[in-house]
Each structure stands twice: as C-alpha cells, then as structure tokens.
Design an enzyme around this catalytic site. Structure first.
Site, PDB file in Angstrom:
ATOM      1  N   ALA A 253      11.475   5.710   0.485  1.00 24.07           N
ATOM      2  CA  ALA A 253      10.401   5.056   1.239  1.00 24.07           C
ATOM      3  C   ALA A 253       9.939   5.905   2.416  1.00 24.07           C
ATOM      4  CB  ALA A 253      10.889   3.689   1.726  1.00 24.07           C
TER       5      ALA A 253
ATOM      6  N   THR B 256       5.996   6.377   2.808  1.00 22.26           N
ATOM      7  CA  THR B 256       4.618   5.969   3.136  1.00 22.26           C
ATOM      8  C   THR B 256       4.585   4.696   3.984  1.00 22.26           C
ATOM      9  OG1 THR B 256       3.946   6.919   1.035  1.00 22.26           O
ATOM     10  CG2 THR B 256       2.356   5.489   2.096  1.00 22.26           C
TER      11      THR B 256
ATOM     12  N   GLY C 292      -0.116   3.411   7.991  1.00 25.38           N
ATOM     13  CA  GLY C 292      -0.876   4.410   8.763  1.00 25.38           C
ATOM     14  C   GLY C 292      -0.861   5.799   8.186  1.00 25.38           C
TER      15      GLY C 292
ATOM     16  N   PHE D 155       3.484   0.796  -0.341  1.00 25.52           N
ATOM     17  CA  PHE D 155       3.472   1.391  -1.692  1.00 25.52           C
ATOM     18  C   PHE D 155       4.846   1.959  -2.060  1.00 25.52           C
ATOM     19  CE2 PHE D 155      -1.213   2.756  -0.823  1.00 25.52           C
ATOM     20  CZ  PHE D 155      -1.675   1.487  -1.135  1.00 25.52           C
TER      21      PHE D 155
ATOM     22  N   HIS E  56     -13.154   9.133 -28.632  1.00 23.46           N
ATOM     23  CA  HIS E  56     -13.178   7.743 -29.119  1.00 23.46           C
ATOM     24  C   HIS E  56     -14.555   7.072 -28.974  1.00 23.46           C
ATOM     25  CE1 HIS E  56      -8.808   8.115 -28.986  1.00 23.46           C
ATOM     26  NE2 HIS E  56      -8.676   6.920 -29.533  1.00 23.46           N
ATOM     27  N   GLY E  57     -15.443   7.658 -28.183  1.00 22.44           N
ATOM     28  CA  GLY E  57     -16.717   6.972 -27.920  1.00 22.44           C
ATOM     29  C   GLY E  57     -16.460   5.621 -27.274  1.00 22.44           C
TER      30      GLY E  57
ATOM     31  N   GLU F 246       2.675  11.044  -4.423  1.00 26.41           N
ATOM     32  CA  GLU F 246       3.557  12.079  -3.862  1.00 26.41           C
ATOM     33  C   GLU F 246       2.758  13.210  -3.248  1.00 26.41           C
ATOM     34  OE1 GLU F 246       6.906  12.069  -6.793  1.00 26.41           O
ATOM     35  OE2 GLU F 246       7.862  12.800  -4.974  1.00 26.41           O
TER      36      GLU F 246
HETATM   37  C1  LIG Z   1       1.928   4.396  -8.095  1.00 24.82           C
HETATM   38  C2  LIG Z   1       2.319   4.808  -6.716  1.00 24.82           C
HETATM   39  C3  LIG Z   1       3.666   4.940  -6.393  1.00 24.82           C
HETATM   40  C4  LIG Z   1       4.043   5.302  -5.095  1.00 24.82           C
HETATM   41  N1  LIG Z   1       5.372   5.334  -4.774  1.00 24.82           N
HETATM   42  C5  LIG Z   1       5.751   5.648  -3.517  1.00 24.82           C
HETATM   43  C6  LIG Z   1       7.136   5.626  -3.135  1.00 24.82           C
HETATM   44  O1  LIG Z   1       8.009   5.281  -3.952  1.00 24.82           O
HETATM   45  N2  LIG Z   1       7.457   5.967  -1.863  1.00 24.82           N
HETATM   46  C7  LIG Z   1       6.520   6.325  -0.941  1.00 24.82           C
HETATM   47  O2  LIG Z   1       6.894   6.637   0.185  1.00 24.82           O
HETATM   48  N3  LIG Z   1       5.196   6.347  -1.247  1.00 24.82           N
HETATM   49  C8  LIG Z   1       4.787   6.006  -2.518  1.00 24.82           C
HETATM   50  N4  LIG Z   1       3.464   5.982  -2.840  1.00 24.82           N
HETATM   51  C9  LIG Z   1       2.475   6.357  -1.821  1.00 24.82           C
HETATM   52  C10 LIG Z   1       1.845   7.715  -2.078  1.00 24.82           C
HETATM   53  O3  LIG Z   1       2.804   8.734  -2.211  1.00 24.82           O
HETATM   54  C11 LIG Z   1       0.854   7.996  -0.950  1.00 24.82           C
HETATM   55  O4  LIG Z   1      -0.099   6.971  -0.984  1.00 24.82           O
HETATM   56  C12 LIG Z   1       0.209   9.345  -1.129  1.00 24.82           C
HETATM   57  O5  LIG Z   1       1.140  10.352  -0.745  1.00 24.82           O
HETATM   58  C13 LIG Z   1      -1.062   9.537  -0.323  1.00 24.82           C
HETATM   59  O6  LIG Z   1      -0.955   8.977   0.940  1.00 24.82           O
HETATM   60  P1  LIG Z   1      -2.134   8.057   1.514  1.00 24.82           P
HETATM   61  O7  LIG Z   1      -2.585   7.180   0.415  1.00 24.82           O
HETATM   62  O8  LIG Z   1      -1.658   7.409   2.753  1.00 24.82           O
HETATM   63  O9  LIG Z   1      -3.245   9.096   1.819  1.00 24.82           O
HETATM   64  P2  LIG Z   1      -3.570   9.802   3.217  1.00 24.82           P
HETATM   65  O10 LIG Z   1      -2.402  10.583   3.706  1.00 24.82           O
HETATM   66  O11 LIG Z   1      -4.156   8.800   4.153  1.00 24.82           O
HETATM   67  O12 LIG Z   1      -4.711  10.780   2.743  1.00 24.82           O
HETATM   68  C14 LIG Z   1      -6.028  10.263   2.402  1.00 24.82           C
HETATM   69  C15 LIG Z   1      -6.935  11.465   2.156  1.00 24.82           C
HETATM   70  O13 LIG Z   1      -7.006  12.258   3.345  1.00 24.82           O
HETATM   71  C16 LIG Z   1      -6.610  13.596   3.072  1.00 24.82           C
HETATM   72  N5  LIG Z   1      -5.786  14.107   4.178  1.00 24.82           N
HETATM   73  C17 LIG Z   1      -4.747  13.478   4.776  1.00 24.82           C
HETATM   74  N6  LIG Z   1      -4.229  14.265   5.753  1.00 24.82           N
HETATM   75  C18 LIG Z   1      -4.950  15.401   5.734  1.00 24.82           C
HETATM   76  C19 LIG Z   1      -4.905  16.617   6.518  1.00 24.82           C
HETATM   77  N7  LIG Z   1      -3.992  16.808   7.460  1.00 24.82           N
HETATM   78  N8  LIG Z   1      -5.784  17.577   6.206  1.00 24.82           N
HETATM   79  C20 LIG Z   1      -6.706  17.400   5.238  1.00 24.82           C
HETATM   80  N9  LIG Z   1      -6.797  16.291   4.487  1.00 24.82           N
HETATM   81  C21 LIG Z   1      -5.944  15.308   4.741  1.00 24.82           C
HETATM   82  C22 LIG Z   1      -5.779  13.552   1.802  1.00 24.82           C
HETATM   83  O14 LIG Z   1      -5.882  14.780   1.072  1.00 24.82           O
HETATM   84  C23 LIG Z   1      -6.439  12.384   1.038  1.00 24.82           C
HETATM   85  O15 LIG Z   1      -7.518  12.869   0.288  1.00 24.82           O
HETATM   86  C24 LIG Z   1       3.060   5.588  -4.116  1.00 24.82           C
HETATM   87  C25 LIG Z   1       1.696   5.471  -4.446  1.00 24.82           C
HETATM   88  C26 LIG Z   1       1.340   5.055  -5.721  1.00 24.82           C
HETATM   89  C27 LIG Z   1      -0.122   4.899  -6.032  1.00 24.82           C
END
Ligand SMILES: Cc1cc2nc3c(=O)[nH]c(=O)nc-3n(C[C@H](O)[C@H](O)[C@H](O)COP(=O)(O)OP(=O)(O)OC[C@H]3O[C@@H](n4cnc5c(N)ncnc54)[C@H](O)[C@@H]3O)c2cc1C
Length: 378
Positions: A123, A125, A128, A155, A337-338, A362
C-alpha cells in the site's frame, strides 16, 4: 545466450496453462461480471503453490524464480486479468518482505502467503499521490513498543483478504517515509466498497482507512527512513507482475485475432484471406513476441539483482513497453472482429478492458519513461 525453456520451466508453464484453461477460463466472464474470484479458485491456486512461485522453499515457496513467475503469470492473465492482478499484488507485497524483512518476519509471513492461506498487499498510493513519495500524508507515531498509524490509502489491491500489508507512512520523529508490515483487519483497519474498475475485474481494489492502528515495533520493515529504497525495489519487482499481466492479455489478443480471422467468412472464404487482416495478425504476433521476450528477460534479471537502480531501469522499460503494447494489441484484435468485438459475447471485449489497466498502474507509462531517461542521461 539460450532462449529455450528448460524441462522444469515447460512443466511449470503447462501446469499454469492447464489450471487456467480448466478451472478459470470457464468462469472468467462470471469473475468479470461479478467482480469477484470464487474462493475455490484462490484455494486451487494455493494448492499449486502459484502464490509462492519465486520464493525459496525454506519459506514455503515453489523456488521457481521470477523467470518461473513470468511463465505462470502469462498463462493466468491470458484467461483472467483479475486473477492475475490478485497474484501480482500479492507477490509484490511478499516480495518486499522477502527482500527487506528480518528472518523472523520472513518466517512469520512468507509460508502462509506462499500457500495462499493469506493474501498480501502493498500500500503506497493515497488520494493525494500515486507517484510521489514526498507527498505521502499517512503518518506513523512511535509510542513505546508500537507505531500508531493514521491515514488513507487509495486503490489498494487485495486489501480485503486477511494477510500482511506492506504499508508506507511518514514516521513523524524523523519525518522520513518508512515501511511497516501491517496485519490486515487488525483493530482500526477498515476498507471501502470495491472500486468498480474497467478491467482486471475480480481483482479487488479498495481504499484502506487506518485509525490509530497499533503496529508492533518489530513489524517495522527495514529501518526508519528506508521507505524509499524499499518502495523502489519493491515496485521494480512488482512490475514483473504488471508487465506479465499485460503480456498474457497480449497473447489472448493475438490468439483471439487469429481464431476470429479463421472462423469469420465473407463470400464463403475466411477473412484471414484478406491481406489487410493478415497484416493485423502479423502485427499481433510482433507485439506478442517482443513483449514476451522483454518480460522473460526481466524475470531472469530479477533472480540475481546486482544493482537495484539498473534493475529499476529494466523493470520500467519492460513495464512501459508491455503496458502500452497490450492496448495496441487489444485494439488490433478488436478491429479484426469488427462490431462483434464490441459485444460481451466475444472475449476481445474483456481483453481490451483488461488491457487499459496496463499503462496506468505501478506508475503510469510516462513515469516509466522518466526512469528510463533518467538512467540514460545521468
Ligand atoms: C488496478 C489497479 C491496481 C492498483 N493496485 C495498487 C496497489 O496494490 N497498491 C498501491 O499502492 N497502488 C495501487 N494502484 C494505484 C496505482 O499504482 C496508481 O494509481 C498509479 O501509480 C498512478 O498514480 P495516480 O493515479 O495517483 O497518478 P498521479 O501520480 O496523480 O499522476 C497523474 C498523471 O500526472 C503525471 N505526473 C505525476 N507526477 C508527475 C511528475 N512529477 N512529472 C510529470 N508528470 C507527472 C503522471 O504521469 C500521470 O499521467 C492500483 C491502481 C489500479 C488501477
């Protein structure tokens, strides 16, 4: 250089394929629709030791290395992204304990995890941030022999299952990001309803709420302030799971594309006779083979990591490629598949939804590119 699989690897691959085809494939649509994996599947995977593939026998694992893990994950994710996601997140959590845990921690958490009796989580994420450890807002305060944790994680895969969760929080005395092993469902632990996500359904994703959770000091993972290196290596190893989840879906897209091209006829001839369809099939084959060898290579590299930063670069490169290419492959298979491909009656509809997960988890694909560029330009 030898690209052939050993006898043991072929056997492992066959075992995973047989189990996936016999027990998961027939209910893959049900898993997707109900967003739930039946308990007997979790138990079946546990009996086959598929929750402990890369871990040493002395801790209850199958000792088949991360290369063996890639072979298994490919076969499982070919039939169900949700089941693959469950194994991947579990292996990510256990992998961090194996890499950074004390002997006591490994003995305590790995055996039950390797047998699938407990399902691990990782964990990081939060609402924020998903990419930036400096923005973590979960906190850990040392009180006597315990750390008291408060905060929200977003998540988090597998957080519904009992078992260990490697969790990251800011340790307040040092102000540094620190990793802990939290036992899920301990007092003060609660979760949200599962997120209704587009793909990898059945793989459970929830938010985790920590309210004054008491974690014994011996459950500190690594040292206070070591959270960042644990996160970096843990996630780099975790990318083997996300890459191979994408790889299996790429294989599924390839196979479904070929199958449909042979079955569907126009003027009494299969559409496979059209050159435009043949070009799509060739592109599917190229995408699958390139993704496959990058993933297998990453599994081999993970068995013997000498330089964690170098490995993180290889993992980012593989994940960026496999995660992006699966979406392209699923689109191509859908094109073959269209309009039928848009219907739930055809597997390619689910493959495309599963594929969409690849670039986002990730670390999004652009984050992987930043790691690769950082290594090239330093
Ligand atoms: C199916 C699934 C399973 C998951 N499982 C886990 C889990 O088990 N544990 C866990 O901890 N998380 C998990 N997650 C969360 C996931 O790993 C994160 O959501 C992912 O790493 C992206 O983080 P965010 O959505 O907060 O995006 P953000 O970090 O907010 O990024 C949003 C956008 O901004 C861009 N961005 C962000 N910072 C910068 C920067 N410094 N410079 C330039 N661009 C930037 C990114 O490239 C992206 O396009 C899971 C998510 C899903 C969908």
């Amino acid at each position: 250089m030898d690209f052939t699989l050993s006898k043991e690897q072929l056997l492992l691959q066959k075992m995973a394929r047989d189990y996936a085809e016999k027990f998961i494939e027939p209910i893959a649509r049900q898993i997707d629709e109900e967003n739930k994996i039946p308990q007997e599947i979790i138990e079946g995977l546990g009996e086959l030791e598929l929750f402990g593939i890369p871990f040493p026998e002395e801790y209850g694992g199958a000792d088949a290395g991360y290369d063996g893990y890639t072979l298994v994950m490919e076969q499982i994710s070919k039939v169900s992204g949700g089941v693959a996601m469950t194994i991947a997140a579990h292996t990510l959590g256990l992998g961090a304990i194996r890499s950074f845990g004390t002997e006591e921690q490994k003995k305590k958490y790995l055996p039950a995890g390797c047998k699938g009796k407990e399902i691990a989580s990782f964990a990081f994420t939060e609402p924020g941030t998903g990419s930036d450890p400096k923005q973590l807002s979960s906190i850990a305060v040392k009180e006597g022999d315990y750390f008291i944790l408060n905060g929200t994680k977003r998540f988090i895969s597998n957080a519904n299952y009992p078992g260990p969760m490697v969790i990251f929080a800011k340790e307040m005395e040092s102000g540094e990001v620190t990793a802990f092993i939290l036992e899920k469902w301990t007092e003060g632990y609660s979760i949200s309803e599962p997120w209704e996500k587009v793909g990898h359904r059945g793989g459970i994703l929830v938010d985790v709420y920590m309210k004054d959770i008491k974690i014994p000091a011996e459950n500190l993972l690594g040292k206070v302030g070591q959270g960042f290196p644990i996160l970096l290596l843990g996630i780099a190893l975790g990318k083997i799971g996300t890459s191979t989840a994408a790889l299996g879906a790429t294989l599924a897209a390839y196979e479904e594309g070929v199958k449909y091209a042979r079955e569907k006829t126009h003027r009494d001839k299969p559409i496979a006779k059209f050159q435009a369809i043949q070009l799509k099939i060739a592109d599917l084959a190229i995408k699958y083979e390139t993704s496959r060898w990058l993933c297998y290579r990453l599994g081999c590299l993970a068995n013997n990591i000498k330089d964690p930063a170098q490995f993180a670069r290889e993992a980012a490169l593989t994940k960026a490629y496999a995660g992006d290419v699966v979406v392209e492959a699923a689109h191509i298979a859908m094109d073959v598949h269209g309009s039928y491909g848009l219907m739930k009656d055809y597997k390619v509809e689910r493959i495309l939804r599963d594929a969409l997960i690849g670039p986002q988890i990730e670390g999004v694909s652009d984050m992987q590119r930043m790691i690769i560029a950082g290594a090239a330009l330093r």
